[in-house]
Design an enzyme around this catalytic site. Sequence first.
Site, mmCIF file in Angstrom:
data_model
loop_
_atom_site.group_PDB
_atom_site.id
_atom_site.type_symbol
_atom_site.label_atom_id
_atom_site.label_comp_id
_atom_site.label_asym_id
_atom_site.label_seq_id
_atom_site.Cartn_x
_atom_site.Cartn_y
_atom_site.Cartn_z
ATOM 1 C CE1 TYR A 326 -3.100 2.997 0.455
ATOM 2 C CE2 TYR A 326 -3.219 2.561 2.801
ATOM 3 C CZ TYR A 326 -3.591 3.307 1.706
ATOM 4 O OH TYR A 326 -4.435 4.370 1.862
ATOM 5 C CB CYS A 327 0.979 4.287 0.200
ATOM 6 S SG CYS A 327 1.603 5.989 0.165
ATOM 7 C CG LEU A 328 5.670 5.844 0.815
ATOM 8 C CD1 LEU A 328 6.582 6.458 1.859
ATOM 9 C CD2 LEU A 328 5.958 6.437 -0.543
#
Length: 599
Positions: A326-328
């Site tokens: 998720y995300c980074l």
Amino acid sequence: MDGEIVNVSAEKERALPPEDEVARGAAPDDVADAVDEQVLRALAQVTGGASPIALATAWFDWAAHMAIAPARRMSLMGDAAAIYTRAILSMMAPPNGLGGAGDASDAADEAGAFIESKIRVLETAFDEWDALIDRTADAPGVERRHRDALKFFGHLMAEPWRPENNFFTNKEALERTFEEGGANLVRGWEAFCKDTLSAVTNHEDAGVDGFKVGVDLAASEGVVVFKNDLFELIQYAPTTDAVKAEPVFIVPAWIMKYYILDLSPHNSLVRFLTGEGFTVYMMSWRNPGKEHSELSFDDYREKGVMTALDVIEKRNPSGKVHGVGYCLGGTLLSIAAAAMARAGDKRLASVTLLAAQTDFRDAGELSLFIGEDQLEWLEASMDAQGYLGVDQMAGAFRLLRARELIWGKMRRSYFLGEEDKLFDLLVWNADATRMPRRMHSEYLRKLFLHNDFVQGRFEVDGEPVAISDIRAPIFVLGTEKDHVAPWRSVYKIHLFADADITFVLTNGGHNAGVVSQPGRRRRRHFVRAKADLDHYVGPDEWRDGAEERDGSWWLTWAAWLGEKSSGSAAPPALTLSDHPDNLLSGAAPSAPGAYILEK
């Protein structure tokens, strides 16, 4: 201590004052550099790591090109004068029929209509002025990033003049004040004083105490099976008699605490997955302090993701996992997956990237804060404290969503006197984390600034890695209103991956779009798959041809994961890992563990 990468000698060298440089026999240039570094650190502490030179450079670029475009200047000045003149004349126009024969209620209605018409005049003038800002910044020859920065900050500075952001030109605020006899303004003043006190004292909103991590939030049943100095690995208890053979392994972003994926029981992605028959493992990153300043981006890959995979492999008969980032965390997982593919490591049965970028060429408004000059100031600020602080990140995100987070709150709280309703996602958003100096600097430079991953320059173990090496099927999620990872930027993985890709676009933003439990109102998503040999289509063409589905994307994803699973198995035991680096002994601690509680 193992896992805690601290270069003590380097820190001491950096901390020595300039006079000690001379005592060591340093060259004059070295002494000058050391002095300048200390000056920059001091200035960066004052500005919070923001570079005033970056915006000044953008302005000088624009001003220099405008100086040699007199006709364009005259045209823009004429447009500005026309907007101003039309607004003045419309505001001075007499009311139609006001004051004629009729009762008092008719006169009041006419007066209200008159005021509303004048507010519409101001709104029209502001919209025209807002468009003029964009045309003014688009001077020929100005670098694109400078144009974007001037537009962003131009709109930001114009926002206080938006009619709805001023009490006397906000129709709703005026009506509410008349209806309540000013009681809304009393409540607004109390809210303003409370917010000011909280900002000055840096005191967390007392209302957050109504949500307790481990009780109300992050409450899914499970245990911490592994812990080192970087992360804890949580294994969640099964809720079905049999589970899929391949567990789901989630790598959250370290810029946030993982429990956005395990919020309240009704919107917990973890609880949904266990209910669908998956064993779920979740990484809980440590909230770093100054002592962790030398943790690198590769430490997060090697001592984080790869160590977690080693732990799960020993507990998983199939030997494979569904990797989720998720995300980074998705960016990190994609790099880890590429390195694994290059090495012939086939433990990933599938890869899922949730609002995660691999190409940072068009990374959205967040890239306005990333430039060589800006990074110098930010690194100087991080050098002084060893990490990127919570306030620095929160400030940048507030600017990105100023219309909603700053001005929207002002209208609701101070004009209308409405109390912000506290809910789980808002509480999680306030529970931010820090990021180690070295890791964050490497991430910004190698990925955001230089885009090394998709350019073939990002190295793991001394060799470049490539997305095209990944052969596991890939599921990618983009969200329509994402300010952090714009969906068209996320979509660019189609340009680099040779694997089967299923791309889903859902409504909502970076966080609320991901937390999209079944049954939630007004949820929809688009889905379209691409086989590895299919031709590339652009994002807009993809959307035109994608299937639109009502409801949560979670259901589409769970079905996709089920198709990529090889069968069923007995649920694994909730016991400690026997990994040699495990800092835990005895009974496995209950979820959510200790790291999530660190402030």
